[in-house]
Motif scaffolding. Structure first.
Motif, PDB file in Angstrom:
ATOM      1  N   TYR A 160       4.921  -1.832  -6.411  1.00  0.00           N
ATOM      2  CA  TYR A 160       3.598  -1.740  -7.029  1.00  0.00           C
ATOM      3  C   TYR A 160       2.560  -1.528  -5.926  1.00  0.00           C
ATOM      4  N   LYS A 194      -8.829  -8.321  -6.340  1.00  0.00           N
ATOM      5  CA  LYS A 194      -8.835  -8.080  -7.792  1.00  0.00           C
ATOM      6  C   LYS A 194      -7.699  -7.140  -8.181  1.00  0.00           C
ATOM      7  N   GLN A 195      -7.492  -6.089  -7.379  1.00  0.00           N
ATOM      8  CA  GLN A 195      -6.392  -5.153  -7.647  1.00  0.00           C
ATOM      9  C   GLN A 195      -5.038  -5.862  -7.591  1.00  0.00           C
ATOM     10  N   ALA A 196      -4.853  -6.644  -6.539  1.00  0.00           N
ATOM     11  CA  ALA A 196      -3.594  -7.376  -6.383  1.00  0.00           C
ATOM     12  C   ALA A 196      -3.407  -8.369  -7.523  1.00  0.00           C
ATOM     13  N   THR A 206       0.843  -1.192   0.000  1.00  0.00           N
ATOM     14  CA  THR A 206       0.000   0.000   0.000  1.00  0.00           C
ATOM     15  C   THR A 206       0.881   1.245   0.000  1.00  0.00           C
ATOM     16  N   LYS A 235     -14.824  -4.921   0.482  1.00  0.00           N
ATOM     17  CA  LYS A 235     -13.570  -4.235   0.168  1.00  0.00           C
ATOM     18  C   LYS A 235     -12.458  -5.238  -0.140  1.00  0.00           C
ATOM     19  N   LYS A 283      -4.459  -8.102 -10.615  1.00  0.00           N
ATOM     20  CA  LYS A 283      -4.045  -7.394 -11.832  1.00  0.00           C
ATOM     21  C   LYS A 283      -2.542  -7.097 -11.800  1.00  0.00           C
ATOM     22  N   LEU A 284      -2.055  -6.740 -10.628  1.00  0.00           N
ATOM     23  CA  LEU A 284      -0.616  -6.473 -10.506  1.00  0.00           C
ATOM     24  C   LEU A 284       0.192  -7.752 -10.692  1.00  0.00           C
ATOM     25  N   LYS A 303     -12.556  -6.471  -3.753  1.00  0.00           N
ATOM     26  CA  LYS A 303     -11.984  -5.449  -4.634  1.00  0.00           C
ATOM     27  C   LYS A 303     -10.461  -5.430  -4.535  1.00  0.00           C
ATOM     28  N   SER A 304      -9.973  -5.566  -3.309  1.00  0.00           N
ATOM     29  CA  SER A 304      -8.529  -5.533  -3.069  1.00  0.00           C
ATOM     30  C   SER A 304      -7.830  -6.725  -3.713  1.00  0.00           C
ATOM     31  N   PHE A 307      -1.343  -1.103  -4.257  1.00  0.00           N
ATOM     32  CA  PHE A 307      -2.772  -1.435  -4.322  1.00  0.00           C
ATOM     33  C   PHE A 307      -3.413  -1.029  -2.997  1.00  0.00           C
ATOM     34  N   ASP A 308      -4.733  -1.140  -2.912  1.00  0.00           N
ATOM     35  CA  ASP A 308      -5.454  -0.775  -1.687  1.00  0.00           C
ATOM     36  C   ASP A 308      -5.774  -2.029  -0.887  1.00  0.00           C
TER      37      ASP A 308
END
Length: 345
Positions: A52, A79-81, A36, A73, A83-84, A76-77, A54-55
């Motif tokens: 990199y 999914k963000q991780a 983060t 949340k 993608k990275l 969503k988190s 993410f939230d």
């Protein structure tokens, strides 16, 4: 060249151990870090580690209403991780505990990328309990902690190699210390108000016998003309500080506690003991105390007079020094790196 992604954050205690491993792996593997915008980003950038962001979602102890939205949340988190991880394409994800490592561990496991995690404390943290089933192995600092996991294995604690084999004479000259024994005092990455106050209350008397190097935390320095009392807000080179030490007063976070004991520095631990802690420092201190490797002063018993008395006892504790000299606590990097390489095969 294979690539390893490291993760962990929220406090320096989850980041510095990763940096210790990265320093020894960076010439053999490509390294990246997922975290983060907290302290992990700052530390990684200072150490030249590809980062990199993410939230991540943090669980708030004792506040049920604040945690109601966590499941949504977290999705969503993750999914963000994910993608990275798709962008970085690592061969392994290594986690160091804390809420920051949960999304990368879940995302990597979903993509069948091997995950390792490391638990620092005697009592396993919530994050590592959550991700343990997603990991090939849960590596631990303490032998007893490994038994809490079906895939647990004891390795010891990661430590930066720069803290070892430092020259005491050069360190003392660098810090302009006289021939008195030296006590180092610190209360975690941001300092400790209660330790700061109490050590300052006794500094004049204690400095009649010893030097004090007080790492007080950013913004916590005060005016003082006490001979032998030196304040440092933050130490960039703890190896230099450790090299000067004939004794220490410290919190009992796993990383610094293991470093102090591995370096055979007689220490008075004052473990963090409040509602914002799960009690891990208290259990760490109990473990080392039972083995005769430290002295312990409970925070609720901390007063200037008691602290002064315990400091004097620390310097006169021959039995403690003898036991420390025989201690098998050591840097765990070699065993951890062995597990990392095995997971990459």
């Amino acid at each position: 060249m294979k690539k390893i992604v490291f993760s962990g954050g929220g406090s320096a205690g989850h980041v510095i151990p990763n940096i210790a491993l990265i320093e020894q792996l960076k010439n053999e593997f490509k390294i990246a870090y997922i975290g983060t915008d907290g302290i992990e980003e700052k530390i990684c950038k200072a150490n030249g580690v590809e980062f990199y962001r993410f939230d991540a979602v943090k669980f708030v102890r004792g506040k049920i209403l604040c945690n109601l939205a966590i499941p949504f949340k977290l999705i969503k988190s993750i999914k963000q991780a994910g993608k990275l991880i798709d962008q970085i394409k690592p061969d392994l994800v290594f986690c160091k505990g804390g809420y920051v490592c949960i999304p990368p561990a879940f995302a990597a496991n979903k993509r069948k990328i091997p995950v390792l995690t490391h638990e620092s404390d005697i009592s396993a943290g919530l994050a590592n309990k959550i991700i343990a089933s997603k990991c090939k192995k849960v590596l631990t600092t303490f032998p007893t902690t490994a038994k809490q996991f079906k895939n647990g294995i004891y390795t010891g604690s990661p430590m930066r190699t720069a803290i070892f084999d430092r020259d005491k004479k050069i360190a003392r000259e660098h810090l302009n210390l006289d021939n008195r024994p030296t006590l180092i005092v610190f209360g975690g990455g941001s300092g400790s108000k209660i330790i700061n106050k109490n050590i300052r209350d006794v500094a004049f008397e204690v400095c009649k016998r010893v030097n004090i190097i007080h790492i007080c935390g950013k913004g916590n320095k005060i005016e003082s003309n006490i001979n032998g009392y030196k304040q440092i807000e933050f130490a960039d080179d703890m190896g230099l500080i450790y090299a000067c030490a004939d004794g220490a007063v410290a919190r009992c976070g796993s990383n610094s506690a293991n470093e102090l004991i591995a370096l055979k520095i007689p220490t008075l631990f004052i473990p963090l003991q409040n509602s914002s802690s799960r009690g891990d420092q208290v259990k760490n201190a109990e473990y080392f105390c039972e083995k005769g490797l430290c002295r312990v002063l409970a925070e609720k018993q901390l007063t200037p007079n008691y602290l002064k008395s315990e400091i004097y006892k620390l310097f006169g504790d021959i039995k403690l020094k003898t036991t420390l000299g025989k201690s098998c606590v050591e840097c765990g990097n070699k065993r951890i790196i062995k597990e990392i390489k095995a997971a990459l095969q």
